[in-house]
Design a protein around this motif. Structure first.
Motif, PDB file in Angstrom:
ATOM      1  N   LYS A 269      10.829  16.561   3.765  1.00 49.58           N
ATOM      2  CA  LYS A 269       9.755  17.530   2.787  1.00 49.58           C
ATOM      3  C   LYS A 269       8.654  18.117   3.568  1.00 49.58           C
ATOM      4  CE  LYS A 269      10.514  14.751  -1.415  1.00 49.58           C
ATOM      5  NZ  LYS A 269       9.961  13.658  -2.215  1.00 49.58           N
ATOM      6  N   ASN A 270       8.387  17.769   4.663  1.00 47.68           N
ATOM      7  CA  ASN A 270       7.284  18.182   5.372  1.00 47.68           C
ATOM      8  C   ASN A 270       7.655  19.226   6.491  1.00 47.68           C
ATOM      9  OD1 ASN A 270       4.417  17.128   4.762  1.00 47.68           O
ATOM     10  ND2 ASN A 270       6.092  15.539   3.903  1.00 47.68           N
ATOM     11  N   GLY A 271       8.978  19.791   6.411  1.00 40.33           N
ATOM     12  CA  GLY A 271       9.540  20.874   7.001  1.00 40.33           C
ATOM     13  C   GLY A 271      10.131  20.320   8.532  1.00 40.33           C
ATOM     14  N   PHE A 272      10.396  18.993   8.903  1.00 47.61           N
ATOM     15  CA  PHE A 272      11.044  18.613   9.858  1.00 47.61           C
ATOM     16  C   PHE A 272      12.598  19.058   9.705  1.00 47.61           C
ATOM     17  CE2 PHE A 272       7.351  16.288  10.610  1.00 47.61           C
ATOM     18  CZ  PHE A 272       7.327  15.751  12.051  1.00 47.61           C
ATOM     19  N   LYS A 273      13.074  19.608  10.834  1.00 47.82           N
ATOM     20  CA  LYS A 273      14.633  19.800  11.028  1.00 47.82           C
ATOM     21  C   LYS A 273      15.369  18.742  11.549  1.00 47.82           C
ATOM     22  CE  LYS A 273      14.004  23.958   9.013  1.00 47.82           C
ATOM     23  NZ  LYS A 273      12.781  23.951   8.742  1.00 47.82           N
ATOM     24  N   CYS A 274      16.549  18.383  10.883  1.00 49.39           N
ATOM     25  CA  CYS A 274      17.396  17.161  11.476  1.00 49.39           C
ATOM     26  C   CYS A 274      18.378  18.004  12.652  1.00 49.39           C
ATOM     27  CB  CYS A 274      18.145  16.582  10.366  1.00 49.39           C
ATOM     28  SG  CYS A 274      19.418  15.415  11.121  1.00 49.39           S
ATOM     29  N   LEU A 275      18.000  17.475  13.798  1.00 54.84           N
ATOM     30  CA  LEU A 275      18.863  18.011  14.951  1.00 54.84           C
ATOM     31  C   LEU A 275      20.365  17.480  15.090  1.00 54.84           C
ATOM     32  CD1 LEU A 275      16.092  18.763  17.824  1.00 54.84           C
ATOM     33  CD2 LEU A 275      16.843  20.228  16.004  1.00 54.84           C
TER      34      LEU A 275
ATOM     35  N   TRP B  38       0.561  -1.063   0.206  1.00 52.82           N
ATOM     36  CA  TRP B  38       0.039   0.156   0.092  1.00 52.82           C
ATOM     37  C   TRP B  38       0.858   1.236  -0.106  1.00 52.82           C
ATOM     38  CZ3 TRP B  38      -0.675  -4.070   3.856  1.00 52.82           C
ATOM     39  CH2 TRP B  38      -1.455  -4.982   3.531  1.00 52.82           C
ATOM     40  N   GLN B  39       2.145   0.954  -0.258  1.00 54.82           N
ATOM     41  CA  GLN B  39       3.007   2.226  -0.217  1.00 54.82           C
ATOM     42  C   GLN B  39       2.746   3.056  -1.501  1.00 54.82           C
ATOM     43  OE1 GLN B  39       6.969   0.856   0.497  1.00 54.82           O
ATOM     44  NE2 GLN B  39       6.554   0.152   2.682  1.00 54.82           N
ATOM     45  N   ARG B  40       3.349   4.282  -1.505  1.00 51.69           N
ATOM     46  CA  ARG B  40       3.389   5.411  -2.591  1.00 51.69           C
ATOM     47  C   ARG B  40       1.939   5.553  -2.919  1.00 51.69           C
ATOM     48  NH1 ARG B  40       8.459   5.558  -4.285  1.00 51.69           N
ATOM     49  NH2 ARG B  40       9.919   3.932  -3.849  1.00 51.69           N
ATOM     50  N   GLN B  41       0.990   5.818  -1.955  1.00 52.61           N
ATOM     51  CA  GLN B  41      -0.263   6.530  -2.248  1.00 52.61           C
ATOM     52  C   GLN B  41      -0.827   7.589  -1.303  1.00 52.61           C
ATOM     53  OE1 GLN B  41      -3.195   3.218  -2.864  1.00 52.61           O
ATOM     54  NE2 GLN B  41      -1.528   1.529  -2.454  1.00 52.61           N
ATOM     55  N   GLY B  42       0.578   7.946  -0.424  1.00 48.87           N
ATOM     56  CA  GLY B  42       0.073   9.199   0.202  1.00 48.87           C
ATOM     57  C   GLY B  42      -0.520   8.845   1.631  1.00 48.87           C
ATOM     58  N   ILE B  43      -0.424   7.637   2.051  1.00 49.62           N
ATOM     59  CA  ILE B  43      -0.816   7.211   3.202  1.00 49.62           C
ATOM     60  C   ILE B  43      -0.106   7.843   4.365  1.00 49.62           C
ATOM     61  CG2 ILE B  43      -1.392   5.120   4.813  1.00 49.62           C
ATOM     62  CD1 ILE B  43      -2.130   3.715   2.321  1.00 49.62           C
ATOM     63  N   ALA B  44       1.343   7.794   4.025  1.00 45.46           N
ATOM     64  CA  ALA B  44       2.302   8.135   5.413  1.00 45.46           C
ATOM     65  C   ALA B  44       2.083   9.637   5.298  1.00 45.46           C
ATOM     66  CB  ALA B  44       3.709   7.685   4.866  1.00 45.46           C
ATOM     67  N   SER B  45       2.103  10.346   4.530  1.00 47.67           N
ATOM     68  CA  SER B  45       2.102  11.717   4.497  1.00 47.67           C
ATOM     69  C   SER B  45       0.719  12.162   5.015  1.00 47.67           C
ATOM     70  CB  SER B  45       2.066  12.364   2.895  1.00 47.67           C
ATOM     71  OG  SER B  45       3.075  12.360   2.446  1.00 47.67           O
ATOM     72  N   LYS B  46      -0.478  11.688   5.097  1.00 51.11           N
ATOM     73  CA  LYS B  46      -1.697  11.885   5.510  1.00 51.11           C
ATOM     74  C   LYS B  46      -1.608  11.458   7.160  1.00 51.11           C
ATOM     75  CE  LYS B  46      -6.775  11.444   5.064  1.00 51.11           C
ATOM     76  NZ  LYS B  46      -8.011  10.949   4.218  1.00 51.11           N
ATOM     77  N   MET B  47      -0.819  10.511   7.475  1.00 50.58           N
ATOM     78  CA  MET B  47      -0.837   9.999   8.830  1.00 50.58           C
ATOM     79  C   MET B  47       0.062  10.972   9.579  1.00 50.58           C
ATOM     80  SD  MET B  47      -0.388   5.949   9.327  1.00 50.58           S
ATOM     81  CE  MET B  47       1.111   5.897   8.387  1.00 50.58           C
ATOM     82  N   LEU B  48       0.997  11.699   8.673  1.00 54.72           N
ATOM     83  CA  LEU B  48       1.838  12.608   9.397  1.00 54.72           C
ATOM     84  C   LEU B  48       1.138  13.952  10.058  1.00 54.72           C
ATOM     85  CD1 LEU B  48       4.920  13.329   9.633  1.00 54.72           C
ATOM     86  CD2 LEU B  48       4.805  14.673   7.563  1.00 54.72           C
TER      87      LEU B  48
ATOM     88  N   SER C  66      14.849   4.967   8.469  1.00 61.49           N
ATOM     89  CA  SER C  66      14.897   4.974   6.956  1.00 61.49           C
ATOM     90  C   SER C  66      15.230   6.203   6.125  1.00 61.49           C
ATOM     91  CB  SER C  66      13.592   3.968   6.535  1.00 61.49           C
ATOM     92  OG  SER C  66      12.524   4.806   6.618  1.00 61.49           O
ATOM     93  N   HIS C  67      15.630   5.728   5.142  1.00 65.74           N
ATOM     94  CA  HIS C  67      15.767   6.927   3.886  1.00 65.74           C
ATOM     95  C   HIS C  67      14.466   7.415   3.752  1.00 65.74           C
ATOM     96  CE1 HIS C  67      17.493   9.318   0.664  1.00 65.74           C
ATOM     97  NE2 HIS C  67      16.598   8.625  -0.115  1.00 65.74           N
ATOM     98  N   ALA C  68      13.336   6.461   3.440  1.00 63.39           N
ATOM     99  CA  ALA C  68      12.068   7.146   3.160  1.00 63.39           C
ATOM    100  C   ALA C  68      11.338   7.871   3.972  1.00 63.39           C
ATOM    101  CB  ALA C  68      11.252   5.742   2.873  1.00 63.39           C
ATOM    102  N   ASN C  69      11.601   7.489   5.546  1.00 64.97           N
ATOM    103  CA  ASN C  69      10.757   8.389   6.316  1.00 64.97           C
ATOM    104  C   ASN C  69      11.622   9.557   6.469  1.00 64.97           C
ATOM    105  OD1 ASN C  69       8.355   7.796   7.702  1.00 64.97           O
ATOM    106  ND2 ASN C  69       9.567   5.894   8.273  1.00 64.97           N
ATOM    107  N   GLN C  70      12.867   9.506   6.295  1.00 65.25           N
ATOM    108  CA  GLN C  70      13.826  10.857   6.476  1.00 65.25           C
ATOM    109  C   GLN C  70      13.578  11.999   5.229  1.00 65.25           C
ATOM    110  OE1 GLN C  70      17.799   9.024   6.547  1.00 65.25           O
ATOM    111  NE2 GLN C  70      17.711   8.295   8.660  1.00 65.25           N
TER     112      GLN C  70
END
Length: 226
Positions: A183-189, A143-153, A174-178
């Motif tokens: 892309k959604n405005g998180f900053k790596c500390l 079910w990946q690459r259908q926008g589910i992770a972005s909507k959950m975020l 994971s690279h995918a979550n990073q």
């Protein structure tokens, strides 16, 4: 997007969340796969993360339209600066997981995960006192690459702000979550390289196959969510 159902996860969802993690997350998450540790050793950790997340109304479970198949989960627990500082004074760390009794590789992996928690408050802005911590974000491979992770975020973030949450933190592996979080405005500390997870003989214990180089502490203020 097909008609997936997004719901706030509740205690009654515990068993099917754990089954999803065993059936999908365990096999599909790159850093877990890279540890080569059996499911019987990971299940207690998954259970602990699930239990911590279901204490608060900020986690999401996604199913197919019929509701009989879990396709993704976002497990969110809560960290408090005050409570963590109290724990540190008592135990020396903001303890998440008791690593005793696990294999050497698991102990070393969990120690790095623990560092993300222990060091977060010194890296976070001083006015941030209560945060949501993304324990696990996973969408099953079919079910990946259908926008589910972005909507959950971003789901539940408006209610989180009204309940005194100052931001969201994630120890992404994971690279995918990073990539998703960047892309959604998180900053790596800070990033903890996997190359530092080694045996006493210096052998690398975690080598991922997805391009991720380490575990990253990412943060986003709650007011920055739309």
């Amino acid at each position: 997007m097909p008609n997936y159902v997004f719901e706030t996860a509740e205690q009654s969802d515990y068993d099917r969340i754990l089954k999803f993690l065993a059936d999908h997350f365990y096999h599909e998450e790159p850093s877990i796969r890279a540890t080569k540790i059996g499911i019987e050793e990971w299940l207690p950790i998954f259970a602990e993360m699930t239990e911590a997340s279901l204490r608060n109304p900020f986690s999401t479970i996604v199913t197919n339209e019929l509701g009989d198949t879990v396709v993704g989960v976002l497990l969110n627990s809560v960290w408090s600066r005050e409570e963590d500082e109290k724990k540190k004074k008592e135990t020396g760390k903001a303890a998440d997981h008791d690593v005793s009794g696990f294999s050497d590789t698991m102990q070393r992996f969990l120690t790095v995960l623990q560092k993300c928690h222990d060091e977060f408050w010194s890296l976070a802005p001083p006015d941030v006192n209560t945060v949501i911590y993304r324990e696990i974000s996973s969408v099953g491979a079919p079910w990946q690459r259908q926008g589910i992770a972005s909507k959950m975020l971003s789901r539940n973030m408006k209610s989180a702000k009204s309940l005194g949450i100052d931001g969201v933190v994630s120890a992404t592996t994971s690279h995918a979550n990073q990539t998703l979080l960047a892309k959604n405005g998180f900053k790596c500390l800070k990033e903890f390289p996997y190359s530092a997870i080694v045996s006493d003989e210096g052998t690398r214990l975690v080598e991922t196959d997805d391009g991720s180089k380490g575990m990253r502490i990412n943060f986003k203020r709650i007011e920055d969510f739309e």
